[in-house]
Design an enzyme around this catalytic site. Structure first.
Site, PDB file in Angstrom:
ATOM      1  N   LYS A 200       0.712  -1.394  -0.541  1.00  0.00           N
ATOM      2  CA  LYS A 200      -0.307  -0.113   0.092  1.00  0.00           C
ATOM      3  C   LYS A 200       0.827   1.633  -0.370  1.00  0.00           C
ATOM      4  O   LYS A 200       1.509   1.413   1.021  1.00  0.00           O
ATOM      5  CB  LYS A 200      -0.974   0.348   1.329  1.00  0.00           C
ATOM      6  CG  LYS A 200      -1.894   1.441   1.330  1.00  0.00           C
ATOM      7  CD  LYS A 200      -3.042   0.828   2.860  1.00  0.00           C
ATOM      8  CE  LYS A 200      -3.643   2.042   2.821  1.00  0.00           C
ATOM      9  NZ  LYS A 200      -4.685   2.113   4.184  1.00  0.00           N
ATOM     10  N   LYS A 254      -2.138  -1.030  -4.255  1.00  0.00           N
ATOM     11  CA  LYS A 254      -3.028  -0.098  -3.714  1.00  0.00           C
ATOM     12  C   LYS A 254      -1.723   0.442  -4.070  1.00  0.00           C
ATOM     13  O   LYS A 254      -0.927   1.063  -2.996  1.00  0.00           O
ATOM     14  CB  LYS A 254      -3.832   0.176  -2.166  1.00  0.00           C
ATOM     15  CG  LYS A 254      -4.762   1.082  -2.104  1.00  0.00           C
ATOM     16  CD  LYS A 254      -5.216   0.879  -0.748  1.00  0.00           C
ATOM     17  CE  LYS A 254      -6.514   1.930  -1.018  1.00  0.00           C
ATOM     18  NZ  LYS A 254      -7.041   2.114   0.486  1.00  0.00           N
TER      19      LYS A 254
END
Length: 330
Positions: A200, A254
């Site tokens: 992320k 992400k």
């Protein structure tokens, strides 16, 4: 043997007819590849989100309807995110492990309405803290890793108790996957899956999401101390390897489209289910481009979703999930 050349080989032959293009397609996309993220709000009203046109916060009473809609569209999994009321946000994020908090009530509503639809829940403290960080913070503003992990494990267990099928830690604290896995096993939730937000990035594409969960104006500083540097790729592989070793069933990258190379590397290296999150900023950019007449919304959407599958994704979290599912059914 001579190498075939034009005109014996005409690459266009298989592209001329639509049926032929379908027959030789190397990448396929279906509603079964989609995960539908949705926001949950307190109160009784549906709340449109200005920075995410077409997306709303749903009261718990409407979550069952959304779960049935997902079922009818062939979407196998929904992901729930809370907009916690301001008076329940605190320094210690205690509302995160309240078994009757907004998310736990929404999970129960979704599973009651459509038990055949999977429910995934976010494990992180930013929807519950008064400062907008994903973890507990000391008096110097430093996010405390180990103390946060202790809270995340409690949060994960109450979500599993409520009926969550997949726990998705998005906090990026070190060691949290192992701790959550152990806590779930100890609580009898041996079949609850973990989808780790393993790579992320500290991205500029999260703005509308923070509006949606109500943390946008609260954040003090930034999250670069625990989310990843967008310049790094090998570090992502280390993060993924650690999460797998600690007990993750799936991993996520992400944001999505700016990190297709990371998705590809993770899939090639680890050969396990990899998911991408087409984040709020990506959604907003597609909608803005379409509104400005710069492209056809549906064509832009479907091209990006196919790109995720081509890069190696088993599935995609996208706010466009119901739109895409309807397009795929035509």
């Amino acid at each position: 043997m001579s190498t075939p050349a034009f005109p014996d080989i005409r690459m266009r032959r298989t592209r001329v007819a639509p049926w032929s293009r379908r027959l030789v397609a190397e990448t396929t996309l279906s509603a079964g590849d989609l995960i539908w993220p949705m926001f949950v709000a307190s109160g009784d009203e549906v709340e449109p989100i200005a920075s995410l046109p077409g997306v709303s916060r749903w009261p718990v009473a409407k979550i069952g309807d959304r779960a049935r809609e997902a079922r009818d569209l062939g979407i196998p999994l929904i992901a729930l995110f809370p907009n916690t009321p301001a008076d329940l946000r605190s320094i210690d994020a205690a509302e995160a492990f309240n078994p009757d908090n907004l998310i736990c009530r929404a999970v129960r509503a979704a599973k009651e309405a459509a038990p055949e639809v999977g429910v995934m829940t976010d494990v992180a403290l930013d929807p519950y803290t008064a400062h907008g960080h994903d973890g507990l913070v000391d008096d110097k503003g430093c996010v405390l890793n180990d103390e946060t992990v202790a809270i995340l494990t409690r949060q994960a267990v109450v979500q599993a108790d409520a009926g969550a099928d997949i726990i998705a830690p998005s906090d990026m604290m070190d060691g949290r996957i192992a701790a959550i896995r152990q806590a779930l096993e100890a609580a009898g939730h041996c079949n609850v899956q973990i989808m780790a937000y393993a790579a992320k990035y500290a991205s500029a594409f999260y703005g509308p999401f923070r509006d949606a969960v109500g943390s946008s104006g609260l954040l003090k500083g930034d999250k670069k101390g625990y989310q990843m540097d967008p310049a790094n790729a090998l570090e992502a592989l280390r993060e993924v390897a650690l999460d797998i070793a600690e007990g993750a069933d799936h991993v996520m990258v992400k944001p999505g489209l700016p990190y297709l190379d990371i998705i590809w590397r993770v899939k090639e290296r680890f050969e396990l289910p990899v998911f991408a999150y087409q984040v709020s900023g990506e959604y907003a950019m597609i909608e803005a481009a379409a509104a400005a007449g710069a492209g056809d919304r549906d064509a832009l959407l479907m091209e990006t979703l196919v790109a995720f599958k081509r890069a190696g994704c088993s599935g995609i979290l996208t706010y466009h999930a119901p739109v895409a599912a309807r397009l795929l059914s035509n």
